[in-house]
Structures are given as structure tokens and as C-alpha cells.
Design an enzyme around this catalytic site. Structure first.
Site, PDB file in Angstrom:
ATOM      1  N   TYR A 107      23.739 -12.265  -0.986  1.00 47.68           N
ATOM      2  CA  TYR A 107      24.299 -11.051  -0.712  1.00 47.68           C
ATOM      3  C   TYR A 107      25.533 -10.712  -1.773  1.00 47.68           C
ATOM      4  O   TYR A 107      25.424  -9.647  -2.424  1.00 47.68           O
ATOM      5  CB  TYR A 107      25.047 -11.113   0.814  1.00 47.68           C
ATOM      6  CG  TYR A 107      23.871 -11.392   1.835  1.00 47.68           C
ATOM      7  CD1 TYR A 107      22.987 -10.412   2.070  1.00 47.68           C
ATOM      8  CD2 TYR A 107      23.797 -12.602   2.595  1.00 47.68           C
ATOM      9  CE1 TYR A 107      21.829 -10.439   2.882  1.00 47.68           C
ATOM     10  CE2 TYR A 107      22.713 -12.730   3.484  1.00 47.68           C
ATOM     11  CZ  TYR A 107      21.517 -11.598   3.766  1.00 47.68           C
ATOM     12  OH  TYR A 107      20.845 -11.820   4.681  1.00 47.68           O
ATOM     13  N   PRO A 120      19.977  -3.243   6.859  1.00 49.08           N
ATOM     14  CA  PRO A 120      18.876  -3.070   7.615  1.00 49.08           C
ATOM     15  C   PRO A 120      19.670  -1.744   8.396  1.00 49.08           C
ATOM     16  O   PRO A 120      20.729  -1.490   8.765  1.00 49.08           O
ATOM     17  CB  PRO A 120      18.515  -3.986   8.445  1.00 49.08           C
ATOM     18  CG  PRO A 120      19.279  -5.146   7.731  1.00 49.08           C
ATOM     19  CD  PRO A 120      20.492  -4.564   7.161  1.00 49.08           C
ATOM     20  N   HIS A 343      24.642  -6.612   5.677  1.00 52.23           N
ATOM     21  CA  HIS A 343      23.959  -7.926   6.053  1.00 52.23           C
ATOM     22  C   HIS A 343      24.452  -9.077   5.745  1.00 52.23           C
ATOM     23  O   HIS A 343      24.079 -10.143   6.754  1.00 52.23           O
ATOM     24  CB  HIS A 343      22.456  -7.784   5.409  1.00 52.23           C
ATOM     25  CG  HIS A 343      21.248  -8.408   6.078  1.00 52.23           C
ATOM     26  ND1 HIS A 343      21.688  -9.759   6.890  1.00 52.23           N
ATOM     27  CD2 HIS A 343      20.069  -8.225   5.706  1.00 52.23           C
ATOM     28  CE1 HIS A 343      20.241  -9.796   7.172  1.00 52.23           C
ATOM     29  NE2 HIS A 343      19.485  -9.218   6.649  1.00 52.23           N
ATOM     30  N   SER A 554      10.138  -9.170   9.060  1.00 54.50           N
ATOM     31  CA  SER A 554      11.028  -9.641   9.898  1.00 54.50           C
ATOM     32  C   SER A 554      10.492  -9.513  11.453  1.00 54.50           C
ATOM     33  O   SER A 554      10.221  -8.296  11.513  1.00 54.50           O
ATOM     34  CB  SER A 554      12.272  -9.411   9.605  1.00 54.50           C
ATOM     35  OG  SER A 554      13.318 -10.346  10.566  1.00 54.50           O
TER      36      SER A 554
END
Length: 626
Positions: A107, A120, A343, A554
Site C-alpha cells: 500500500y 475498493p 485499503h 475476493s
């Protein structure tokens, strides 16, 4: 003592319950300390499994070359053993040997924009309000619902989650409120204002590209009621009617290095700095969006997914965001709503638990009408726009609009059956869906690809994720045989069952800390840290192929009829997220238009067919004893 604590903390899984009134001091800490540390898997085991994982996705020639490199790496006293020992030493010193590395590499050091590439979105069920009053009333109720959830976090009365009878790490729940990502020239950081001497008491509300600080607690420390919040939102709405403001939030959509430069430039000004700090410190952000462009019902959900991911571009709602904020709820005038989250601090499941709680909360009838105490005017956050900042905004708009044009998102609601069907066949619904994805991809491209499915490591202290590699020897055997007219259905059904069992077995390995991906990453990062020259194993073409996830997937199950969505992780890949409900499955599939080989709607079509064909196979072949 810990066993007693664990038992006393076990609660029903539903989070929709009255908040416990008394604080349980130290409960979170005691729970966390009772969790095991993430293990470092045995080296030989990981290397053997790595070769098995490569088998379906590379040629025999490449595999034989990689086998030689693996043999070299695993030699007694060799580089692999040295790195393994260093990693084991690290594991003894750290609470979790991986979490800090993972946060940085996955990240904070990732330089592409968080929009599309990292953050997301979640599409929530469409609300039936059709006007501003309805929008603001729903937003007020939602805010009250989030604050109700926050009370559970603050009081440490949040129900502990369990998986397979084992308690899970709850740390991510404590990272999602009052936190924000801050851009840096080479690496970003995340700040959290939830704890400390002066915890945050305000949220940010954005309307018409204008930001407001809204205090959501009254002077006695109790949260404002829906009625009170509604009145405050009306004040914000009326103050922000003129739209000739620069969309300052659009700066957060840029490449991280460009944004870091613009950020430092922006906060040179005292007023700007105060406004930015207010956004960063807020508990969360609520984006009151303009209605989306009208579209037909069949593409409506796909358009909402795109809105949640990027806001539709500079002409629509992208300026109505601060994408570095960990949590942003989006409520548009036409009833479309959802959220987008940064995220770095958390995976999807804690966010979805919050969503489930909040959605249930918004359905509750109003119990009491609050007495109307005069409330202070919400504070408008002001920005002084210099020509240089204006130029940064214009550049960010251009880059964002290119990104928006490039992203293709398709939401598929698969109505034929849900998770109840695979369950009735004694098959894991997740494994069933993953094998369907393998079949869909194989039918489209005539080959299988490296596939990433997120596995939770929350059985361990500060656990994040590892990778379930869905392309296995067994899944490949099934997808290569299923369309062979020379084979009997019975044999195909047996191969399908075997493929789902292999997937289930790998999932169990992954969640118990025995998968290969994070271990290989750890060895690679350890080599960098120990200043060892990079082992050939990690410079190998096969390693690059293994890490190039054309399918990044996912499962994020929710009680709410919603779906999470995210962008592909490689230019020629797909992002696939799904929520299996009892009688239907929600899918969100993304791809880039700039890649001629990928097409989200086409993958959705092949996926639907794969799921139906697999059901037919199982129904036409009585279960054999494997």
C-alpha cells in the site's frame, strides 16, 4: 484466564444489537494477546508448493529451469536457508513478522493512484428516496448508525468474530474510523486520530465539491440524533448551492508522487492546512452526490459501481471526494449509494460488518423525536486556490478522466441459484465460484492464469491476508476436460468435485498461515534487508508469471444485498469480487478498456454459463465416493 476471556467474549455473529452500556476495559488487549503469532512456514514445504502452483501456468521447459533454481535455493547451508533463519529471527522480534512489510509494500509504497488501482468500492441497495429531503434524511440515519457502531469500538464491546471456532484479530476495526492516508514523495503514511487525548468528534460532509466540518457529538458527549444531524445537513446543503468552487478533492485521485508534491504545495497556506487537517482528523466522510446520469436498469448497478470507485470523472462526482480518507459513504440524490474505502488500514470484511450494522440501523423506526436544541452552524472548510494549485487540479482532472474512461465495470446479479446449491452438494460455495471463474477464463482464452484470491490471516495477531492460488493442478484437469465430448459426465463431475476439494484444502492452508505467497515475499524482502544479492529464484521469468495475477478475486460475503468492487491489478487482467447470497450471487467484474484482450461483460457471460454448466454436471451425475 485467557480461555475464560475468550468464552465470555463469544457472542452471536449478528452485530445488530443494543450497545453494551458499560465499557469493558482492557478486553481488546487481552483478546489480542491471546492470539497466536503468524508462523514462518518451513522453507522446503513452501518451495515444493511453489513448484506445484507453477505447474498449470508455465511451460514444462520453464518449469524444469525453475526446478534447478529451486534446488539451488534450497541447498543445505545455501542462500534460502540463510534467509529463512533471518526471517525466523524477525518473527521472534516482531508481533507479526509480515504486517509492517505488507503495509509498506502493498500500500504505502505503491505509487499508482489509490482510485481504481487500490481502493475498493461497495454498491449498496438503491434507496427509494427521490429528492433532497429523502437523501438528507437517509444520510442522517446512516451517520447515526456509524456512530452507534463506533460506540461499540470505543467501549470495546464489539462482538469478537470467529472462524472455524477460532477467535480472529479485531485490530482492523480499530483502524477504520478517524484515520487517513497522507501522501509522501516515496512512501505514504497513515494517521489515526481515534485515540489520544482529544479523539475526533466531527465528520466531513462534502456537497458540490465543498467540504464541511460537522460536529456529531453534543456538549455532554452523546451522539447527535437523526433529527439533529438532518437539520445540520440541510444547513450544509443550503450553504453549498453555488457550484463555482474548485474541486479540491480531485487532487487525491492523482499518482501518489504528483499528489505528494501538490499536497505540500497546498498546505503551505495556513487556511488550507487547517482545512486539510480537519478532513484528515474527521471520523469519516459523507459525500452528498449529485444524481447519476440516467441509464437503463440493466446497466444501472454497473454505473453505480463505477461511481463508487471513481465518482464518474471531473464532470460528475469525483471532486466530491477525499480519496485518502479511510472511509467515505456516498449518497446520491437519486437513491444510489455505497462507499469507497482506502485499503491501507483494513481488508473488506470489517468494512462489510460495519455496512451490515449501518444498513440494519437505517431501517429502524424513529423511536423519539429529539427536542430541537439550537446547534452551531457546521464549519465550511476554506481553501485558497493559487494559480499553481489550480494547475495541479487541472492536471489531476485530465489524468482522472483518462482513468475513468479506461475502467470497464460490470455488475452481474446471477439469479439462477446462490450459495445454497453448492452447499446442498456438500461443496464450499467459495470453491464452486472459484472453479467457475477458472472455467470461464479457460473458455475465453484457452489457458489458465495465475489467480489471486484473498485469504484472511486474522487467526493471527495483526494478520492481514495471504493468497489462495485458485489455478491448481486439479482445477486445470477439470477445465481442460469439461468440454471434451469424449468424456463421460460422471468423470467430469468427479474432476469438478476434486477441483473444489483442492481449492478448499488450499484455503485451509492459507488461513492457517501455510500458503506460499507471503512467505516468498518475506524471503525476498529479507534478502533486500540483509543486502544479499537478489537470489535468482526471484529474478526468474516463472516468478514474474506467478505474480502476474490476470484474475484478482475476493469473496466478501455480507448479510446486506450488496457487492464490493475493485480494479484489476495488472493492465491485462480482471478484478472480480463477489457476495454469495442464499439464492443469488452478486458479482462485480472490472477490466481496462485499453487492453484489447479483456472484456468485463464477456467474462460475466462466460462466468454465468460456467456456473450453470457446473450445476448441470452435478445434477446429472450422482455423487461418487471419492
Amino acid at each position: 484466564m485467557l480461555a475464560f476471556l475468550a468464552r465470555s467474549m463469544a457472542r452471536p455473529s449478528s452485530l445488530v444489537k443494543p450497545v453494551a452500556l458499560r465499557k469493558l476495559p482492557g478486553r481488546y488487549l487481552a483478546h489480542q494477546e491471546g492470539l497466536p503469532a503468524l508462523p514462518v512456514p518451513p522453507l522446503q514445504q513452501t518451495l515444493d508448493r511453489y513448484l506445484l502452483a507453477l505447474q498449470p501456468i508455465i511451460s514444462e521447459e520453464e518449469l524444469s529451469h525453475t526446478k534447478q533454481l529451486v534446488e539451488e535455493f534450497r541447498k543445505p547451508g545455501g542462500v534460502g536457508e540463510r534467509l529463512q533463519k533471518s526471517l525466523e529471527r524477525r518473527a521472534r522480534k516482531h508481533e507479526n513478522w509480515l504486517s509492517e512489510w505488507w503495509l509498506k509494500t502493498a500500500y504505502l509504497e505503491y505509487r499508482l493512484p489509490v482510485v481504481v488501482h487500490s481502493s475498493p468500492g461497495v454498491v449498496l441497495p438503491k434507496q427509494d428516496f427521490l429528492d433532497r429531503q429523502g437523501q438528507l434524511r437517509f444520510a442522517a440515519k446512516l451517520i447515526e448508525g456509524v456512530l452507534d457502531f463506533k460506540t461499540m469500538i470505543d467501549n470495546e464491546t464489539l462482538p469478537v468474530e470467529y472462524l472455524g471456532g477460532k477467535p480472529l484479530c479485531m485490530n482492523q476495526y480499530y483502524q477504520i474510523l478517524a484515520s487517513c492516508r497522507i501522501p509522501g514523495p516515496k512512501r505514504d503514511s497513515v494517521v489515526n486520530y481515534a485515540k489520544g487525548k482529544k479523539p475526533s468528534t466531527h465528520i466531513t460532509v462534502v456537497h458540490n465539491f465543498q467540504f464541511f466540518e460537522l460536529d456529531v457529538y453534543s456538549s455532554d458527549g452523546s451522539p447527535l440524533t437523526t433529527d439533529q444531524i438532518f437539520i445540520q445537513l440541510e444547513k450544509i446543503w443550503n450553504t453549498s448551492l453555488q457550484t463555482n468552487k474548485e474541486p479540491i478533492g480531485i487532487l487525491t485521485t492523482n499518482h501518489r508522487n504528483s499528489w505528494a508534491k501538490a499536497y505540500n504545495n497546498l498546505i503551505k497556506d495556513k487556511t488550507n492546512k487547517e482545512s486539510v487537517r480537519s478532513i484528515e482528523k474527521s471520523i469519516f466522510t459523507v459525500c452528498l452526490d449529485a444524481p447519476m446520469p440516467r441509464v437503463s436498469d440493466d446497466i444501472y448497478k454497473s454505473r453505480v459501481a463505477a461511481q463508487m470507485l471513481h465518482g464518474g470523472g471531473s464532470r460528475w462526482n469525483s471532486g466530491n471526494r477525499w480519496f485518502d480518507k479511510t472511509l467515505q459513504f456516498i449518497i446520491a440524490e437519486d437513491g444510489s449509494c455505497g462507499l469507497v474505502y482506502e485499503h491501507a488500514p483494513s481488508e473488506g470484511p470489517p468494512l462489510i460488518a460495519l455496512v451490515d450494522h449501518v444498513v440494519e440501523y437505517t431501517k429502524k423506526p424513529e423511536m423519539v423525536r429529539s427536542p430541537m436544541v439550537p446547534l452551531p452552524m457546521p464549519k465550511k472548510l476554506r481553501f485558497n486556490i493559487t494559480p499553481e494549485i489550480k494547475n495541479d487540479i487541472e492536471k489531476a482532472k485530465q489524468n482522472l478522466n483518462i482513468m475513468v474512461q479506461d475502467l470497464d465495470v460490470k455488475v452481474l446479479v446471477f439469479h439462477h441459484f446462490g450459495k445454497n446449491f453448492p452447499k446442498s452438494e456438500k461443496i464450499s460455495p467459495d470453491a464452486f465460484i472459484q472453479i467457475a471463474l477458472q472455467l470461464a477464463y479457460h473458455r475465453m482464452y484457452g489457458q489458465v492464469c495465475a489467480t489471486y484470491e484473498s485469504a484472511s490471516l486474522r487467526m493471527f495477531r495483526l494478520g492481514r491476508t495471504d493468497t489462495i492460488r485458485s489455478a491448481s493442478i486439479d482445477s486445470t484437469a477439470f477445465v481442460a476436460t469439461v468440454d471434451d465430448s469424449g468424456k463421460q459426465d460422471q468423470e467430469k463431475a468427479e474432476l469438478l468435485r476434486r477441483a473444489t476439494q483442492a481449492h478448499r484444502a488450499y484455503t485451509d492452508l492459507a488461513i492457517s498461515g501455510k500458503a506460499i505467497d507471503r512467505h516468498l515475499l518475506g524471503l525476498k524482502l529479507q534478502a533486500i534487508e540483509d543486502l544479499v544479492s537478489m537470489p535468482e529464484l526471484f529474478m526468474d521469468t516463472a516468478f514474474a508469471v506467478a505474480m502476474h495475477f490476470n484474475l484478482s478475486t475476493s469473496q466478501v460475503p455480507a448479510k446486506t444485498d450488496c457487492v464490493m468492487c475493485f480494479g484489476p491489478v495488472v493492465p491485462d487482467g480482471y478484478g472480480v469480487c463477489y457476495n454469495p447470497m442464499a439464492e443469488h450471487i452478486n458479482f462485480a467484474i472490472s477490466a481496462f478498456n485499453s487492453c484489447a484482450e479483456t472484456n468485463a461483460a464477456q467474462l460475466a457471460h462466460y462466468l454465468e454459463k460456467a456456473l450453470l454448466d457446473m450445476r448441470l454436471l452435478l445434477q446429472s451425475s450422482p455423487r461418487s465416493k471419492l
